[in-house]
Design an enzyme around this catalytic site. Structure first.
Site: not given
Lengths: 274, 991
Positions: A106, A234, A236
């Site tokens: 990002c 994302h 994570e």
């Protein structure tokens, strides 16, 4: 512990995802995973050379006030390091030369692109050839997207993966290129390991499956070595099944799909870097 | 010579911002433009060489791939009208600040004092418009005249060589600092005039109290010793006005109220706050005994309760109504970053984990004439949502729960509730982290942003209704990045034990923060001239009370000062030593060595006289309407499209609700990720599956009948949302946020006694139901002057209480969502349905109010909720959804379309059905009801568990994607999921 994998997230000035990136690295097997404030680097107390895996995390560096990650890129390029040590940009150059891995997610992806670290089709890591700009819808958007992978890509992170499902959360995620030549080079060298896709995992330009209008539905790019990788979604944010938006209604494996990217990176480091 | 750097997109690049502006100009103003393009302008007022300017323009200020740059010449071409919008002097310019920092990195040289970068945006309009229309576009949409200025040029007026002339909105700082003395030995009339002219918001009794204080010979003698005269200084008067403001002292909630009910029974209430709010928590904690999970209640910036052995959770909800009425974007942004400081500034400091937001607006489609000075509800809607978006997203805090209530009376004052939860270790360096204590001799350190005129009189302003002279300076714009840097620094300082106490600078600025912290030691000495200023020219009193954002005040012991300051420098955070905490008993401020304020601490904090407020409840004799025969199918679709019920997805997706990777039940859920979740489940620790559940209840529409039941319903709504997802009803705390219209009877408020009685009744219910449910109150806030009054027009908001809850779920993997999961599952309705359509969304759709407001049976509800918790523990539920606005039919429709299957049900089986007509059966808003689905194989276990509760098996989940509701053999309605979802999604989809 000679063989320990050391992962790092640089934090500060508006990074927001450092804690969950550290958690993802640990979960994926990294023996050391630290979020280190940039002040520690600028004070000369910590050096990039101490790590193998650099993560540039999501967030809003300096509020994205000059365009996403612009002011952040400027800081890495120009902020002095105490005692006259190598600047962070120089340390990153050395890090790449040492065969280590960098992943930007990002805002971290925006930072890598705007510093010229990605896609670096000619392995020149200081010339910007692409950019990330405002979503076509003109707004920030948080939604989950399907992503098609490219099995011919040199990208280390997406090795062995077919389709993945991850959230995007950004206002400036539209990938653009400086010329058709750059796009052709990206395509030819398979430097586009991730594209926004429809439910059947075919690339799409249709909103909202393609949430920002990226050219060629590009969601992530890598450099020709496959060691540098950036993506808007994302990973994570999907390392456990309870992250999935439909975990209460679907049978899902314990580990989330985002974790695979970290496992690939750390596995590569263990075999090739440490 | 200031220089202008203009940055624009290359011709081939799509201007998404311009396209959005074009479509919003059409939607807001009905003006159709052919095209809108945008340019960013940086006006650099600093001594830089041409090469440096060029390097900045081509470096950090532009993107070579998509943008082009012009220096001191125009980029604008091929337009009909140009509008350039920039800030007024002194308004926070975050982009300008970042540009300055970037240029400093580039040149390696800091800007000199007074040098700055100012930003503005150029809009290039193409279409059939003239300058008059452009003026309307600028003032009515692009800019807010309170904080921004604009230039309009048509194509013939733009100098093709030089472009738009440079404007430098530098603060004019000619005024020399001086301290005025105010003579209070004047007539009562003049005393009031002093209060009004100075925006002090003090009434006559309070002004007389100040007069008596200053005339006290002992006071005179102590002042003489300090070299102060016999009159109060402006610094002192402002400090008193801040501390005694409604905003800070909660005078209405502390007042003595003489309450008379509808039968003429009288009682005297000595402080609503102490009697009902503190009283409820005290009684509940006594009953909980060893199981008391409250750690810090009412005394700090936020409430703290236990999470587990190692961690405590912190929650606070604030309102930012008045500033949001004037500048929706800045007001809401400041609201969210402000409540973030409350979350951080509790105990020794806590890491922020999620935000919540609840807004009350008039319809964005409002089409009646608006009284002067009110912004159109659509502008309020857009601005507030964008402000909270930037505040939350940029700070990296997920927005996990919220709602929007609509009522056209909120045109008078929008309500903007912002909440923040945070988490702290239960002990820090061997002491409870939720406690703090300033020591005598500690230094007063201010960190974060600088002080400007922004937010001056914010506390006193919000204690008044919106009127003609409402000050521009009451508007502030938050700066999430400066605040983020400060929090990153403070958490390191906290863990290293570098300070003894911390609080935020909110309303009242340093005056309140230092004044409150000094209660620990009994005095302080503050050097106002040492405070860092954004620009010169502030008066000492302005420095003291400015509400400039992003500042925390800390008490740092002498032994840690050097380390604290060094760490701040390294982490790029400004920290300034402003003086020391003392035990002198005095609130003392100095300016350039001279005492300019010397007030007795006890008088300041305890001296405010108690207000006396009459309250008279009346039975308004509401009637139930006769609606005759209605098309129930059309009614259901109509209800699904009501603003209070319809999907808020377009707003929710603009908020990052997943950053920090802890959101386990997200705001949207179901097969297409678009069904409405009842509550959020959040996992704050990566090494534990224990979770936090948060939800809320808010039902202002019931206030028109009886605020007692409005309050009861809000509490029940919050709790049933909370238990619906799996929250433990025995480990949950509440926060009350009252937003009222002025309840003090006066010429301007002739119905004050009734509004005060409404307030009393809401408080009585708050006590009764919190005690009955065993939910302690841990924090809250009140905002008491939500009225608009200019000339003869008065708009009062409906009395509104947001009841937020925060509590525990032992294992987030046991959470339940609202969407049906599989065909063949059984559909049960839990709870009793009664003829309670009074104040309902259904009646409002029919233009009626009614009389039968829903009433809560807390004993039955609590038993049901505890049993539901057991069912969740045993994994017996496949889905669970609370019934609220629109009643049973709406809840079933939502469950079905969210899950992608149908529901067929026979409502004759509903508990209580026999007493109800069809409309009441479908749409009654009786409380404490939930609709659940259960696997056929679990039927026996489930029914056995609920044997002593109100339970009805009403139907099953079907493969046919439709809602089919019978009453016995009679078909009440049949709609498809597609119809229902479209009706529900359409209204706000494009906003």
């Amino acid at each position: 512990m000679a063989k320990e994998v050391r992962s790092l997230v640089i934090a500060g000035n508006g990074t927001n995802c450092e804690r969950e990136v550290v958690a993802a690295c640990r979960l994926a097997g990294s023996e050391v995973a630290d979020a280190v404030h940039i002040a520690e680097f600028l004070a000369g107390r910590v050096k990039l050379a101490d790590y193998h895996f650099l993560n540039l995390a999501g967030g809003f560096l300096d509020g994205d006030d000059l365009g996403s990650a612009k002011a952040g890129a400027n800081r890495l390029l120009h902020a002095p390091v105490a005692g006259g040590g190598a600047s962070l940009a120089e340390q990153i150059g050395q890090f790449i030369d040492d065969g280590k891995l960098i992943m930007g997610v990002c805002n971290g992806f925006q930072l890598m692109v705007k510093m010229g670290l990605l896609p670096a089709t000619d392995l020149n890591y200081q010339r910007q050839s692409c950019s990330l700009t405002h979503n076509d819808c003109g707004r920030f958007v948080d939604r989950w997207v399907s992503l098609q992978t490219d099995s011919d890509s040199p990208c280390i992170y997406t090795r062995g993966l077919e389709g993945i499902y991850l959230p995007v959360r950004h206002g400036e995620g539209k990938f653009v290129v400086d010329s058709d030549t750059t796009l052709a080079q990206l395509e030819a060298a398979h430097l586009i390991p991730l594209r926004y896709a429809d439910d059947n995992f075919s690339p799409t330009m249709d909103y909202p499956a393609n949430p920002n209008g990226s050219v060629a539905a590009i969601a992530g790019v890598c450099d020709p070595t496959g060691r540098l990788f950036g993506l808007m979604p994302h990973p994570e944010a999907y390392v456990h099944y309870t992250h999935h938006p439909r975990w209460t209604r679907e049978k899902l494996p314990e580990e989330g799909m985002g974790l695979w990217l970290y496992q690939n990176a750390i596995g590569y480091i263990r075999e090739n870097v440490v | 010579m200031p220089c202008r750097i203009v940055v624009g997109l290359k011709d081939a690049v799509r201007d998404a911002r311009g396209e959005r502006v074009k479509s919003e100009i059409r939607q807001h103003l009905g003006i159709e433009l052919h095209r809108v393009r945008t340019l960013d302008v940086y006006t650099v007022d600093a001594a830089l060489t041409a090469e440096e300017i060029e390097a900045a323009a081509r470096g950090p200020l532009s993107d070579p791939i998509i943008q082009q740059v012009a220096i001191d010449r125009p980029l604008a071409a091929d337009f009909d009208v140009l509008i350039e919008v920039g800030f007024r002097p002194g308004v926070t310019d975050n982009v300008g600040r970042t540009a300055r920092e970037a240029i400093q990195y580039l040149t390696g040289r800091p800007f000199a004092a007074g040098e700055a970068v100012y930003t503005s945006v150029q809009y290039l309009l193409n279409g059939q418009i003239d300058k008059a229309q452009a003026e309307k576009i600028a003032s009515g949409f692009l800019a807010n005249g309170l904080i921004q200025r604009w230039t309009i040029l048509d194509k013939s007026e733009l100098d093709p060589q030089k472009g738009v002339p440079a404007t430098v909105p530098k603060v004019d700082s000619s005024s020399a600092p001086q301290v005025q003395k105010i003579n209070l030995n004047v007539s009562d009339e003049e005393l009031l005039q002093i209060s009004r002219d100075g925006m002090l918001a003090l009434n006559q009794t309070e002004m007389k109290e100040l007069q008596a204080y200053i005339n006290n010979p002992a006071v005179q003698a102590s002042r003489h010793e300090q070299g102060l005269g016999a009159e109060l200084t402006d610094v002192e008067l402002e400090a008193l006005a801040q501390t005694w403001s409604e905003h800070c002292k909660h005078k209405i909630f502390s007042a003595q109220i003489d309450y008379e009910d509808e039968k003429g029974q009288k009682e005297t209430i000595d402080s609503l706050f102490k009697t009902y709010i503190v009283g409820a928590t005290r009684d509940i904690r006594k009953k909980m005994g060893e199981n008391d999970f409250c750690l810090s209640v009412f005394k700090d910036n936020a409430g703290v309760i236990r999470f587990n052995d190692d961690w405590s959770m912190v929650f606070k909800v604030e309102t930012h109504n008045s500033p949001s009425a004037l500048d929706p974007y800045g007001g809401a942004l400041t609201g969210i970053v402000g409540v973030n400081r409350d979350g951080y500034g509790t105990g020794m400091g806590a890491r922020l984990i999620f935000n919540t937001d609840v807004f009350c607006f008039a319809s964005p489609f409002y089409d009646k004439p608006l009284p002067p000075r009110l912004l159109h509800p659509r502008r309020i809607f857009d601005g507030v949502i964008e402000g909270v978006e930037h505040g939350g997203n940029k700070s990296g805090i997920p927005t996990v729960n919220g709602s929007i209530q609509f009522d056209d009376r909120f045109a008078g004052k929008p309500l903007v509730y912002c909440g923040t939860a945070s988490i702290m270790p239960s002990t820090l360096n061997g002491r409870p982290c939720h406690e703090k204590q300033v020591q005598v001799g500690d230094h007063i350190i201010m960190t974060g942003g600088r002080i400007g005129k922004d937010g001056i009189h914010g506390a006193t302003f919000s204690s008044e209704e919106l009127h003609e002279g409402s000050p521009v300076t009451a508007v502030q714009i938050g700066d999430p990045i400066t605040q983020r840097r400060m929090f990153d620094f403070l958490i390191v300082a906290r863990d290293r034990g570098l300070y003894n106490s911390i609080t935020d600078n909110g309303a009242g600025g340093l005056s309140s923060s230092v004044g409150e912290m000094a209660e620990d030691t009994g005095g302080f000495e503050l050097h106002l001239d040492r405070a860092p200023l954004k620009y010169p020219g502030l008066q000492p009193w302005e420095i003291l009370i400015s509400e400039a954002q992003e500042r925390m005040t800390l008490a740092v012991p002498e032994s840690k000062i050097a380390e604290f300051m060094q760490l701040a420098r390294e982490m790029d955070v400004e920290a300034t030593d402003l003086g020391q905490f003392t035990d002198s008993g005095y609130y003392q401020c100095l300016y350039q060595g001279e005492t300019v304020c010397y007030l007795d601490m006890e008088f300041l904090h305890e001296g405010v006289p108690q207000m006396q407020i009459p309250a008279r409840w009346e039975d308004k004799q509401h009637q139930e309407p006769d609606l005759g025969e209605r098309d129930l199918q059309a009614d259901l679709l109509g209800l699904l499209g009501r603003l209070n019920i319809c999907s808020k997805e377009s707003v929710i997706r603009r908020y990052d609700h997943e950053v920090q990777a802890g959101t386990v039940v997200k705001p949207l859920t179901g097969i297409a990720n678009d069904g409405p979740s009842d509550a959020a489940v959040y996992r704050p620790l990566f090494d534990s599956f224990e979770g936090i559940v948060t939800s809320h209840g808010i039902c202002p529409s019931f206030s028109d009948i009886d605020t007692y039941h409005m309050m009861a319903c809000a509490i029940d709504e919050a709790l049933r949302n909370f238990v619906a997802v799996g929250g433990n009803v025995d480990h949950v705390a509440g926060l009350d946020n009252f937003c009222w219209c002025d309840p003090v009877e006066s010429e301007r408020t002739p119905d004050g006694a009734y509004k005060a009685a409404q307030l009393v009744r809401a408080n009585k219910a708050l006590y009764d139901y919190c005690v009955a449910f065993g939910v302690p109150l841990i924090s809250g806030k009140d905002s008491m002057k939500n009225d608009y009054q200019i000339g003869d027009t008065k708009i009062s908001i409906p009395p509104t209480v947001l009841f937020s809850v925060i509590g525990k779920i032992e294992d987030v993997r046991l959470a339940v969502t609202m969407d049906v999961k599989a065909p063949g599952d059984l559909v049960y309705l839990l709870g009793v349905t009664a003829d309670e359509l009074g104040g309902s969304e259904y009646y409002r759709m029919c233009g009626e109010l009614g009389a039968n407001v829903p009433k809560v049976d807390s004993a039955r509800a609590l038993k049901l909720y505890r049993t539901l918790n057991q069912a969740q523990q045993q994994r017996l539920l496949r889905s669970c959804h609370d019934l609220s606005d629109g009643g049973l039919a709406v809840a079933l429709a939502e469950k079905a379309f969210a899950g992608g299957f149908g529901i067929a049900a026979d409502l004759a089986r509903v508990v209580g059905a026999s007493d109800l007509d069809d409309a009441a059966l479908l749409f009654s808003e009786s409380q404490s009801r939930l609709a659940v689905t259960v696997k056929e194989e679990n039927r026996q276990a489930f029914e056995a568990l609920f044997a002593d509760c109100d339970l009805a098996l009403i139907g099953e989940v079907t493969t046919e994607e439709a809602l089919v509701l019978h009453r016995g053999s009679k078909l009440l309605l049949r709609t498809t999921n597609g119809q229902n979802k479209e009706a529900w999604q359409a209204p706000l989809r494009e906003l």
